[in-house]
Design a protein around this motif. Structure first.
Motif, mmCIF file in Angstrom:
data_model
loop_
_atom_site.group_PDB
_atom_site.id
_atom_site.type_symbol
_atom_site.label_atom_id
_atom_site.label_comp_id
_atom_site.label_asym_id
_atom_site.label_seq_id
_atom_site.Cartn_x
_atom_site.Cartn_y
_atom_site.Cartn_z
ATOM 1 N N THR A 1 21.212 17.980 5.783
ATOM 2 C CA THR A 1 19.334 17.727 6.252
ATOM 3 C C THR A 1 18.683 16.416 5.939
ATOM 4 N N ILE A 2 18.273 15.950 6.894
ATOM 5 C CA ILE A 2 17.449 14.770 6.866
ATOM 6 C C ILE A 2 16.094 15.122 6.716
ATOM 7 N N TYR A 3 15.552 14.046 5.778
ATOM 8 C CA TYR A 3 14.194 14.555 5.412
ATOM 9 C C TYR A 3 13.268 13.116 5.697
ATOM 10 N N ARG A 4 11.821 13.621 5.714
ATOM 11 C CA ARG A 4 10.900 12.557 6.113
ATOM 12 C C ARG A 4 9.783 12.790 5.244
ATOM 13 N N LEU A 5 8.886 11.713 4.824
ATOM 14 C CA LEU A 5 7.734 11.954 3.796
ATOM 15 C C LEU A 5 6.908 12.613 4.731
ATOM 16 N N ILE A 6 6.013 13.319 3.972
ATOM 17 C CA ILE A 6 4.776 14.104 4.593
ATOM 18 C C ILE A 6 3.705 12.951 4.609
ATOM 19 N N GLU A 7 3.543 12.226 3.419
ATOM 20 C CA GLU A 7 2.415 11.293 3.075
ATOM 21 C C GLU A 7 2.777 10.188 2.155
ATOM 22 N N PRO A 8 2.344 9.062 2.195
ATOM 23 C CA PRO A 8 2.726 8.171 1.142
ATOM 24 C C PRO A 8 2.872 8.482 -0.272
ATOM 25 N N TYR A 9 3.468 8.007 -1.005
ATOM 26 C CA TYR A 9 3.683 8.427 -2.551
ATOM 27 C C TYR A 9 3.945 7.130 -3.185
ATOM 28 N N GLN A 10 3.448 7.300 -4.524
ATOM 29 C CA GLN A 10 4.052 6.140 -5.600
ATOM 30 C C GLN A 10 4.273 6.517 -6.913
ATOM 31 N N TYR A 11 5.006 5.761 -7.603
ATOM 32 C CA TYR A 11 5.869 6.189 -8.920
ATOM 33 C C TYR A 11 5.717 4.918 -9.702
ATOM 34 N N GLU A 12 5.171 4.943 -11.095
ATOM 35 C CA GLU A 12 5.505 3.701 -11.765
ATOM 36 C C GLU A 12 6.275 4.180 -13.152
ATOM 37 N N GLN A 13 7.179 3.241 -13.525
ATOM 38 C CA GLN A 13 7.476 3.176 -15.003
ATOM 39 C C GLN A 13 7.838 1.730 -15.601
ATOM 40 N N GLU A 14 7.959 1.911 -16.842
ATOM 41 C CA GLU A 14 7.937 0.632 -17.686
ATOM 42 C C GLU A 14 9.423 0.742 -17.950
ATOM 43 N N ILE A 15 10.152 -0.449 -17.974
ATOM 44 C CA ILE A 15 11.473 -0.550 -18.314
ATOM 45 C C ILE A 15 11.507 -1.995 -19.233
ATOM 46 N N LYS A 16 11.917 -1.929 -20.410
ATOM 47 C CA LYS A 16 11.916 -2.962 -21.232
ATOM 48 C C LYS A 16 10.836 -4.240 -21.034
ATOM 49 N N LYS A 17 9.663 -3.698 -20.982
ATOM 50 C CA LYS A 17 8.141 -4.246 -20.937
ATOM 51 C C LYS A 17 8.018 -4.802 -19.332
ATOM 52 N N SER A 18 9.058 -4.491 -18.584
ATOM 53 C CA SER A 18 8.647 -4.970 -17.057
ATOM 54 C C SER A 18 8.307 -3.546 -16.437
ATOM 55 N N ILE A 19 7.146 -3.650 -15.507
ATOM 56 C CA ILE A 19 6.599 -2.518 -14.802
ATOM 57 C C ILE A 19 7.035 -2.665 -13.514
ATOM 58 N N PHE A 20 7.806 -1.337 -13.204
ATOM 59 C CA PHE A 20 8.146 -1.205 -11.824
ATOM 60 C C PHE A 20 7.348 -0.264 -11.076
ATOM 61 N N LEU A 21 6.640 -0.522 -9.787
ATOM 62 C CA LEU A 21 5.770 0.493 -9.075
ATOM 63 C C LEU A 21 6.469 0.631 -7.860
ATOM 64 N N ALA A 22 6.788 2.013 -7.499
ATOM 65 C CA ALA A 22 7.345 2.159 -6.086
ATOM 66 C C ALA A 22 6.476 2.665 -5.244
#
Length: 198
Positions: free
Chosen positions: A5-26
């Motif tokens: 099954t292949i998927y597509r996004l319905i709408e934009p989405y974001q996710y953020e986490q901190e890893i060893k003091k660096s911030i990663f925002l997807a």
């Protein structure tokens, strides 16, 4: 849920986490073309961040960028996540603000890939059904009949133009296109013309 099954996004989405003091925002964004992907990158990129790494998949088109991170530690892991989770028509941009602690190549791969993976896991999704676009040229006398019958093939009418004949622009799932094509010719005794776009 089958594995293919292949998927597509319905709408934009974001996710953020901190890893060893660096911030990663997807940011995960649905995109239909490479031009649209580039427009989103321009809109979402944060020039003052340390890195803006990204990847997209649109059908058979794939691209990724490490944006200054060591080669293969950012863009490629993001692209692998898109493939692993069976997404199409998606762009993922992972922005990093460096926090002072180096992660090393393995740490970077885990950080970028992990942030992208969690973003896609949480994002609202739908099954992706590849579509074909075509135009049907028919006589006025066949128009009502065709209009009533093409819905049986999950075809959607995008537009209709009335001139010497009727032109219906439609989209139809790729896997029912041939059956629809044959049915249209059958219903109109070979009089209708179907022109596939692109």
């Amino acid at each position: 849920m089958s594995d293919n099954t292949i998927y597509r996004l319905i709408e934009p989405y974001q996710y953020e986490q901190e890893i060893k003091k660096s911030i990663f925002l997807a940011h995960a964004v649905p995109v239909a073309s490479e031009e649209q992907a580039q427009e989103w990158l321009q809109k979402l990129r944060v020039p003052e961040a340390t890195h803006n790494c990204w990847a997209y998949r649109i059908g058979q088109k794939y691209r990724s960028d490490d944006d200054g991170e060591p080669s293969g530690t950012a863009g490629r892991p993001i692209l692998q996540i898109i493939e692993k989770q069976n997404f199409d028509q998606v762009l993922i941009l992972v922005i990093r603000w460096f926090g002072g602690i180096k992660l090393g190549a393995g740490g970077l791969i885990r950080a970028y890939g992990g942030t992208a993976a969690e973003c896609l896991r949480q994002a609202p999704r739908a099954e992706y059904i590849p579509q074909k676009t075509a135009s049907i040229l028919c006589s006025f006398s066949d128009h009502a009949l065709l209009k009533a019958r093409i819905v049986e093939y999950d075809a959607q009418i995008i537009s209709e133009e009335f001139g010497a004949e009727v032109e219906m622009k439609i989209t139809v799932p790729e896997d029912t296109y041939v059956a629809l094509y044959d049915r249209v010719l059958d219903l109109t005794r070979g009089q209708a013309v179907i022109i596939e776009d692109g």
